[in-house]
Design a protein around this motif. Structure first.
Motif, PDB file in Angstrom:
ATOM      1  N   ALA A 104       0.840  -1.313  -0.066  1.00 30.92           N
ATOM      2  CA  ALA A 104       0.001   0.042  -0.085  1.00 30.92           C
ATOM      3  C   ALA A 104       0.981   1.267   0.073  1.00 30.92           C
ATOM      4  CB  ALA A 104      -0.960  -0.049   1.227  1.00 30.92           C
ATOM      5  N   GLU A 105       0.653   2.322  -0.931  1.00 24.32           N
ATOM      6  CA  GLU A 105       1.275   3.498  -1.092  1.00 24.32           C
ATOM      7  C   GLU A 105       0.378   4.433  -1.341  1.00 24.32           C
ATOM      8  OE1 GLU A 105       4.197   3.170  -4.217  1.00 24.32           O
ATOM      9  OE2 GLU A 105       5.291   1.514  -3.327  1.00 24.32           O
ATOM     10  N   GLY A 106      -0.083   4.921  -0.176  1.00 26.44           N
ATOM     11  CA  GLY A 106      -1.180   5.854  -0.142  1.00 26.44           C
ATOM     12  C   GLY A 106      -2.597   5.164  -0.380  1.00 26.44           C
ATOM     13  N   SER A 107      -3.241   5.561  -1.351  1.00 26.48           N
ATOM     14  CA  SER A 107      -4.396   4.985  -1.730  1.00 26.48           C
ATOM     15  C   SER A 107      -4.209   3.734  -2.779  1.00 26.48           C
ATOM     16  CB  SER A 107      -5.525   5.958  -2.056  1.00 26.48           C
ATOM     17  OG  SER A 107      -5.164   6.470  -3.390  1.00 26.48           O
ATOM     18  N   ARG A 108      -3.108   3.790  -3.215  1.00 19.23           N
ATOM     19  CA  ARG A 108      -2.746   2.755  -4.432  1.00 19.23           C
ATOM     20  C   ARG A 108      -2.342   1.288  -3.596  1.00 19.23           C
ATOM     21  NH1 ARG A 108       1.476   4.692  -8.524  1.00 19.23           N
ATOM     22  NH2 ARG A 108       0.381   3.124  -9.770  1.00 19.23           N
ATOM     23  N   ILE A 109      -2.787   0.418  -4.111  1.00 23.97           N
ATOM     24  CA  ILE A 109      -2.644  -1.038  -3.575  1.00 23.97           C
ATOM     25  C   ILE A 109      -1.800  -2.026  -4.880  1.00 23.97           C
ATOM     26  CG2 ILE A 109      -3.919  -2.975  -2.930  1.00 23.97           C
ATOM     27  CD1 ILE A 109      -4.018  -0.973  -1.103  1.00 23.97           C
ATOM     28  N   ALA A 110      -0.980  -2.684  -4.579  1.00 27.64           N
ATOM     29  CA  ALA A 110      -0.248  -3.747  -5.390  1.00 27.64           C
ATOM     30  C   ALA A 110      -0.304  -5.093  -4.886  1.00 27.64           C
ATOM     31  CB  ALA A 110       0.947  -3.234  -5.835  1.00 27.64           C
ATOM     32  N   HIS A 111      -0.680  -5.983  -5.580  1.00 28.28           N
ATOM     33  CA  HIS A 111      -0.245  -7.546  -5.389  1.00 28.28           C
ATOM     34  C   HIS A 111       1.179  -7.786  -5.216  1.00 28.28           C
ATOM     35  CE1 HIS A 111      -0.134 -11.607  -6.403  1.00 28.28           C
ATOM     36  NE2 HIS A 111      -1.222 -11.749  -5.616  1.00 28.28           N
ATOM     37  N   ILE A 112       1.320  -8.470  -4.012  1.00 31.23           N
ATOM     38  CA  ILE A 112       2.663  -9.088  -4.090  1.00 31.23           C
ATOM     39  C   ILE A 112       2.702 -10.544  -4.021  1.00 31.23           C
ATOM     40  CG2 ILE A 112       4.600  -9.356  -2.332  1.00 31.23           C
ATOM     41  CD1 ILE A 112       4.015  -6.705  -1.331  1.00 31.23           C
ATOM     42  N   ALA A 113       1.572 -11.222  -3.403  1.00 36.32           N
ATOM     43  CA  ALA A 113       1.544 -12.762  -3.185  1.00 36.32           C
ATOM     44  C   ALA A 113       0.432 -13.235  -2.713  1.00 36.32           C
ATOM     45  CB  ALA A 113       2.707 -13.291  -2.690  1.00 36.32           C
ATOM     46  N   ASN A 114       0.067 -14.288  -3.172  1.00 37.04           N
ATOM     47  CA  ASN A 114      -1.037 -14.921  -2.305  1.00 37.04           C
ATOM     48  C   ASN A 114      -1.164 -16.622  -2.154  1.00 37.04           C
ATOM     49  OD1 ASN A 114      -3.266 -16.362  -4.486  1.00 37.04           O
ATOM     50  ND2 ASN A 114      -2.457 -14.284  -5.173  1.00 37.04           N
ATOM     51  N   GLY A 115      -1.853 -17.064  -1.393  1.00 38.50           N
ATOM     52  CA  GLY A 115      -1.719 -18.572  -1.206  1.00 38.50           C
ATOM     53  C   GLY A 115      -2.655 -19.007  -0.106  1.00 38.50           C
ATOM     54  N   GLN A 116      -2.763 -20.534   0.011  1.00 39.15           N
ATOM     55  CA  GLN A 116      -3.510 -20.993   0.642  1.00 39.15           C
ATOM     56  C   GLN A 116      -2.769 -22.295   1.562  1.00 39.15           C
ATOM     57  OE1 GLN A 116      -7.960 -20.802  -1.365  1.00 39.15           O
ATOM     58  NE2 GLN A 116      -6.490 -22.467  -2.337  1.00 39.15           N
ATOM     59  N   VAL A 117      -3.181 -22.158   2.988  1.00 39.84           N
ATOM     60  CA  VAL A 117      -2.487 -23.543   3.531  1.00 39.84           C
ATOM     61  C   VAL A 117      -3.552 -24.568   3.804  1.00 39.84           C
ATOM     62  CG1 VAL A 117      -1.474 -24.063   5.607  1.00 39.84           C
ATOM     63  CG2 VAL A 117      -0.802 -21.865   4.538  1.00 39.84           C
ATOM     64  N   LYS A 118      -3.429 -25.616   3.042  1.00 38.14           N
ATOM     65  CA  LYS A 118      -4.596 -26.689   3.523  1.00 38.14           C
ATOM     66  C   LYS A 118      -3.977 -27.935   4.437  1.00 38.14           C
ATOM     67  CE  LYS A 118      -6.478 -26.197  -0.994  1.00 38.14           C
ATOM     68  NZ  LYS A 118      -7.074 -26.517  -2.370  1.00 38.14           N
ATOM     69  N   THR A 119      -4.967 -28.013   5.232  1.00 37.46           N
ATOM     70  CA  THR A 119      -4.452 -29.122   6.204  1.00 37.46           C
ATOM     71  C   THR A 119      -5.265 -30.631   5.969  1.00 37.46           C
ATOM     72  OG1 THR A 119      -5.911 -28.591   8.022  1.00 37.46           O
ATOM     73  CG2 THR A 119      -3.729 -27.501   8.072  1.00 37.46           C
ATOM     74  N   ASP A 120      -4.530 -31.604   6.394  1.00 34.78           N
ATOM     75  CA  ASP A 120      -5.492 -32.828   6.339  1.00 34.78           C
ATOM     76  C   ASP A 120      -6.415 -33.011   7.209  1.00 34.78           C
ATOM     77  OD1 ASP A 120      -6.003 -35.496   5.892  1.00 34.78           O
ATOM     78  OD2 ASP A 120      -4.051 -36.291   5.916  1.00 34.78           O
ATOM     79  N   ALA A 121      -7.582 -33.437   6.948  1.00 30.07           N
ATOM     80  CA  ALA A 121      -8.697 -33.390   7.793  1.00 30.07           C
ATOM     81  C   ALA A 121      -8.445 -34.482   8.516  1.00 30.07           C
ATOM     82  CB  ALA A 121     -10.113 -33.353   7.093  1.00 30.07           C
ATOM     83  N   LYS A 122      -7.725 -35.857   8.236  1.00 31.74           N
ATOM     84  CA  LYS A 122      -7.507 -36.999   8.988  1.00 31.74           C
ATOM     85  C   LYS A 122      -6.321 -36.950   9.763  1.00 31.74           C
ATOM     86  CE  LYS A 122      -9.414 -39.550   5.136  1.00 31.74           C
ATOM     87  NZ  LYS A 122      -9.206 -40.493   4.221  1.00 31.74           N
ATOM     88  N   ALA A 123      -5.632 -35.775   9.981  1.00 25.30           N
ATOM     89  CA  ALA A 123      -4.411 -35.661  10.706  1.00 25.30           C
ATOM     90  C   ALA A 123      -4.973 -35.193  11.858  1.00 25.30           C
ATOM     91  CB  ALA A 123      -3.543 -34.345  10.166  1.00 25.30           C
ATOM     92  N   PRO A 124      -4.115 -35.510  13.047  1.00 27.46           N
ATOM     93  CA  PRO A 124      -4.687 -35.113  14.578  1.00 27.46           C
ATOM     94  C   PRO A 124      -4.530 -33.549  14.393  1.00 27.46           C
ATOM     95  CG  PRO A 124      -2.690 -36.614  14.678  1.00 27.46           C
ATOM     96  CD  PRO A 124      -2.894 -36.416  13.196  1.00 27.46           C
ATOM     97  N   MET A 125      -5.315 -32.966  15.417  1.00 23.67           N
ATOM     98  CA  MET A 125      -5.750 -31.414  15.535  1.00 23.67           C
ATOM     99  C   MET A 125      -4.275 -30.544  15.769  1.00 23.67           C
ATOM    100  SD  MET A 125      -7.557 -28.937  15.351  1.00 23.67           S
ATOM    101  CE  MET A 125      -9.185 -29.377  15.629  1.00 23.67           C
ATOM    102  N   ALA A 126      -3.586 -31.404  16.583  1.00 22.23           N
ATOM    103  CA  ALA A 126      -2.287 -30.824  17.057  1.00 22.23           C
ATOM    104  C   ALA A 126      -1.105 -30.496  15.636  1.00 22.23           C
ATOM    105  CB  ALA A 126      -1.538 -31.566  18.214  1.00 22.23           C
TER     106      ALA A 126
END
Length: 156
Positions: free
Chosen positions: A20-42
């Motif tokens: 963010a530079e003033g009111s200007r916005i520029a994309h740098i990066a994005n992504g997702q962290v997916k976890t295995d539903a079968k794995a233990p919570m910890a």
């Protein structure tokens, strides 16, 4: 200023980084962290914590923003969301990163212009605000919206 937006979820946490530079916005990066539903919570929480810490190390944001918890109809889902959210907040805290917490309605209002916007409207506005950005998925898009909202709200 570099802002990290986070859309926490136990199954798939989205993250987005913008400059963010003033009111200007520029994309740098994005992504997702997916976890295995079968794995233990910890193990799932540890994976999430380590992944967010790595994003912070890679992009060195000046601050972060995270969507507030909303209550689901299913209390178990709300608890899992709260645990994931606590995990990403702890990752930010471990690196001394200040975190702004934003309600989903406020994010939608800042990005689309109305707090009642649906996901389709938010995604369409992201294409306008971040032309050419390749968005990793819906959760990453939501995280970018959080980052944009935080940047606009700080500038205001």
């Amino acid at each position: 200023m570099i802002v990290l937006g986070l859309d926490p979820s136990l199954s798939c946490t989205g993250w987005g980084v913008v400059r963010a530079e003033g009111s200007r916005i520029a994309h740098i990066a994005n992504g997702q962290v997916k976890t295995d539903a079968k794995a233990p919570m910890a193990q799932r929480l540890d994976q999430l914590h380590r992944a967010v810490r790595q994003v912070i190390a890679d992009y060195r944001p000046d601050r972060a923003a995270c969507e507030e918890v909303f209550v689901n109809k299913n209390p178990q889902s709300t608890l899992k969301l709260a645990q994931a959210r606590g995990c990403v907040l702890a990752a930010c805290g471990a690196d001394g990163l200040p975190v702004q917490e934003l309600a989903a309605r406020l994010v939608k209002k800042a990005v689309v212009g109305t707090g009642g916007a649906d996901k389709t409207q938010v995604q369409a506005m992201l294409k306008v605000l971040l032309p050419g950005a390749s968005i990793a998925g819906a959760d990453a898009g939501d995280a970018l919206a959080v980052a944009i909202a935080a940047a606009h709200l700080k500038a205001a």
